[in-house]
Design a protein around this motif. Structure first.
Motif, mmCIF file in Angstrom:
data_model
loop_
_atom_site.group_PDB
_atom_site.id
_atom_site.type_symbol
_atom_site.label_atom_id
_atom_site.label_comp_id
_atom_site.label_asym_id
_atom_site.label_seq_id
_atom_site.Cartn_x
_atom_site.Cartn_y
_atom_site.Cartn_z
ATOM 1 N N GLU A 3 -3.896 2.155 -7.242
ATOM 2 C CA GLU A 3 -4.314 3.232 -6.339
ATOM 3 C C GLU A 3 -3.440 4.466 -6.576
ATOM 4 O O GLU A 3 -2.326 4.557 -6.022
ATOM 5 C CB GLU A 3 -4.161 2.792 -4.885
ATOM 6 C CG GLU A 3 -5.008 1.609 -4.507
ATOM 7 C CD GLU A 3 -5.334 1.625 -3.011
ATOM 8 O OE1 GLU A 3 -6.517 1.664 -2.687
ATOM 9 O OE2 GLU A 3 -4.398 1.635 -2.198
ATOM 10 N N GLY A 39 -8.553 1.706 -6.570
ATOM 11 C CA GLY A 39 -8.685 2.274 -5.224
ATOM 12 C C GLY A 39 -8.287 3.732 -5.210
ATOM 13 O O GLY A 39 -7.371 4.148 -5.925
ATOM 14 N N GLY A 40 -8.985 4.515 -4.382
ATOM 15 C CA GLY A 40 -8.698 5.948 -4.251
ATOM 16 C C GLY A 40 -9.989 6.715 -4.286
ATOM 17 O O GLY A 40 -10.556 6.948 -5.341
ATOM 18 N N SER A 41 -10.483 7.048 -3.058
ATOM 19 C CA SER A 41 -11.697 7.860 -2.906
ATOM 20 C C SER A 41 -12.931 7.255 -3.583
ATOM 21 O O SER A 41 -13.771 7.985 -4.129
ATOM 22 C CB SER A 41 -11.463 9.292 -3.416
ATOM 23 O OG SER A 41 -10.500 9.938 -2.599
ATOM 24 N N VAL A 42 -13.038 5.918 -3.547
ATOM 25 C CA VAL A 42 -14.270 5.292 -4.042
ATOM 26 C C VAL A 42 -15.363 5.522 -2.993
ATOM 27 O O VAL A 42 -15.151 5.338 -1.793
ATOM 28 C CB VAL A 42 -14.095 3.773 -4.285
ATOM 29 C CG1 VAL A 42 -15.403 3.143 -4.739
ATOM 30 C CG2 VAL A 42 -12.998 3.520 -5.317
ATOM 31 N N HIS A 91 0.868 -1.194 0.000
ATOM 32 C CA HIS A 91 0.000 0.000 0.000
ATOM 33 C C HIS A 91 0.899 1.237 0.000
ATOM 34 O O HIS A 91 1.966 1.230 0.608
ATOM 35 C CB HIS A 91 -0.898 -0.023 1.250
ATOM 36 C CG HIS A 91 -1.980 1.023 1.205
ATOM 37 N ND1 HIS A 91 -1.723 2.355 1.453
ATOM 38 C CD2 HIS A 91 -3.302 0.931 0.924
ATOM 39 C CE1 HIS A 91 -2.850 3.032 1.323
ATOM 40 N NE2 HIS A 91 -3.825 2.201 0.993
ATOM 41 N N LEU A 118 -10.762 -1.244 -4.039
ATOM 42 C CA LEU A 118 -10.130 -1.241 -2.721
ATOM 43 C C LEU A 118 -10.554 0.081 -2.087
ATOM 44 O O LEU A 118 -10.277 1.155 -2.629
ATOM 45 C CB LEU A 118 -8.609 -1.353 -2.841
ATOM 46 C CG LEU A 118 -7.805 -1.363 -1.535
ATOM 47 C CD1 LEU A 118 -8.311 -2.430 -0.559
ATOM 48 C CD2 LEU A 118 -6.318 -1.615 -1.812
ATOM 49 N N VAL A 119 -11.251 -0.021 -0.971
ATOM 50 C CA VAL A 119 -11.932 1.137 -0.391
ATOM 51 C C VAL A 119 -11.380 1.416 0.995
ATOM 52 O O VAL A 119 -11.341 0.521 1.842
ATOM 53 C CB VAL A 119 -13.452 0.842 -0.291
ATOM 54 C CG1 VAL A 119 -14.205 2.065 0.225
ATOM 55 C CG2 VAL A 119 -14.011 0.384 -1.635
ATOM 56 N N GLY A 120 -10.965 2.646 1.239
ATOM 57 C CA GLY A 120 -10.468 3.020 2.566
ATOM 58 C C GLY A 120 -11.587 3.598 3.415
ATOM 59 O O GLY A 120 -12.409 2.880 3.984
ATOM 60 N N GLY A 121 -11.642 4.927 3.472
ATOM 61 C CA GLY A 121 -12.568 5.632 4.368
ATOM 62 C C GLY A 121 -14.012 5.150 4.287
ATOM 63 O O GLY A 121 -14.679 4.985 5.321
ATOM 64 N N ILE A 167 -5.899 8.913 -2.910
ATOM 65 C CA ILE A 167 -6.204 8.207 -1.660
ATOM 66 C C ILE A 167 -6.571 9.198 -0.563
ATOM 67 O O ILE A 167 -5.771 10.078 -0.208
ATOM 68 C CB ILE A 167 -5.014 7.323 -1.224
ATOM 69 C CG1 ILE A 167 -4.795 6.213 -2.263
ATOM 70 C CG2 ILE A 167 -5.246 6.739 0.158
ATOM 71 C CD1 ILE A 167 -3.654 5.276 -1.953
ATOM 72 N N GLY A 168 -7.792 9.078 -0.079
ATOM 73 C CA GLY A 168 -8.250 9.902 1.041
ATOM 74 C C GLY A 168 -8.423 11.370 0.711
ATOM 75 O O GLY A 168 -8.559 12.208 1.600
ATOM 76 N N GLU A 183 0.823 3.865 1.577
ATOM 77 C CA GLU A 183 1.163 4.385 2.917
ATOM 78 C C GLU A 183 2.311 3.573 3.518
ATOM 79 O O GLU A 183 3.139 4.117 4.251
ATOM 80 C CB GLU A 183 -0.097 4.381 3.803
ATOM 81 C CG GLU A 183 -1.056 5.488 3.372
ATOM 82 C CD GLU A 183 -2.522 5.235 3.691
ATOM 83 O OE1 GLU A 183 -2.818 4.318 4.486
ATOM 84 O OE2 GLU A 183 -3.371 5.957 3.131
HETATM 85 C C1 PEP Z 1 -6.899 3.035 0.492
HETATM 86 O O1 PEP Z 1 -6.368 3.372 1.526
HETATM 87 O O2 PEP Z 1 -6.570 1.966 -0.024
HETATM 88 C C2 PEP Z 1 -7.921 3.904 -0.093
HETATM 89 C C3 PEP Z 1 -8.287 3.664 -1.312
HETATM 90 O O3 PEP Z 1 -8.395 4.914 0.691
HETATM 91 P P1 PEP Z 1 -9.640 5.877 0.362
HETATM 92 O O4 PEP Z 1 -10.744 5.013 -0.201
HETATM 93 O O5 PEP Z 1 -10.009 6.472 1.678
HETATM 94 O O6 PEP Z 1 -9.172 6.877 -0.626
#
Ligand code: PEP
Length: 252
Positions: A169, A212-215, A99, A233-236, A174-175, A101
């Motif tokens: 991503e 992934g990235g702000s989905v 990832h 791939l979903v974070g928040g 991301i975020g 991060e």
């Molecule tokens: C992530 O951390 O993998 C991610 C996609 O975060 P977010 O959905 O919050 O942008």
């Protein structure tokens, strides 16, 4: 003809969630219960401290549980680290590696990410290998060069479609609430598919490529309709069952 690929919608809780967050797993399992045969796989990657508890409350549901990182070694003098075998023992079936991060905060190189993906395979876990360009790299027109180089360096030579998932991503998405256009996502995912097919043949044609990235529920339909996007791939938005369900239900 393009291979039929069952999508994967994965939630990455990052460093969020205390014991009380188990209720979100329960709520998600109840929503999924209403679906006899979901058209996608659902995965939650809580912090390591919650893997066993999440596995317990998700037992009998259609939710798989994964880790967010693993050490390359199976055991040893690595204070604070967790091996792929330990994740498996705690009930995980997947692990995210590389990832952005981790790459940024822990100086993880492609070689380290590859070793972690190999460790995941050794332990019987499916590795979700993340790649993505920074905003500066994107502005310099280097997106595809960076992605191809990360794929080359981070994916094990023995990667199969069953045991390996690629997550694209973009770091700047991301975020941040920002996302690439559907056209940009199509270009990158198309290039990833081509690189996977060239290197892994028919396995590469079947390998899932997540975006992934702000989905969010509001943009999931458009992003998930892009060719070669085989899930998210979903974070928040995975932290609350209601939001995550809003994304999952666009797919499943
Ligand atoms: C992530 O951390 O993998 C991610 C996609 O975060 P977010 O959905 O919050 O942008």
């Amino acid at each position: 003809m393009a291979a039929r690929i069952k999508p994967l919608v994965a939630g990455n809780w990052k460093m969020n969630g205390l014991t009380a967050a188990r209720k979100e797993v329960v709520a998600l399992a109840m929503k999924l219960d209403g679906k006899k045969k979901p058209a996608c796989e659902i995965l939650l990657c809580p912090p390591a401290t919650l893997i066993a508890a999440a596995r317990e409350v998700a037992r009998g549901s259609k939710i798989a549980i994964g880790g967010q990182d693993c050490h390359a070694k199976a055991s040893g003098a690595h204070t604070g680290d967790i091996s792929a075998e330990m994740l498996k023992d705690a009930g995980a079936t997947y692990v995210i590696v590389g990832h952005s991060e981790r790459r940024a905060d822990h100086n993880e190189t492609d070689a380290i990410v590859k070793a972690k993906a190999e460790a995941a395979h050794r332990a019987g876990l499916t590795a979700i290998v993340c790649v993505g360009e920074t905003e500066a790299e994107r502005d310099a027109g280097k997106t595809l060069t960076i992605i191809k180089s990360q794929l080359k360096g981070s994916l094990p030579d023995a990667a199969t479609a069953k045991m390996t998932v690629v997550a694209y991503e973009p770091v700047w998405a991301i975020g941040t609430g920002r996302t690439p256009t559907a056209d940009d996502v199509a270009k990158v995912h198309g290039a990833i598919r081509k690189a996977l097919e060239t290197r892994f043949g028919s396995e590469g044609a079947k390998m899932r490529i997540l975006y992934g990235g702000s989905v969010k529920p509001s943009n999931a339909v458009e992003l998930m309709a892009v060719p070669n996007v085989n899930g998210a791939l979903v974070g928040g938005a995975s932290l609350r069952a209601g939001d995550f369900w809003g994304i999952i239900s666009t797919y499943c």
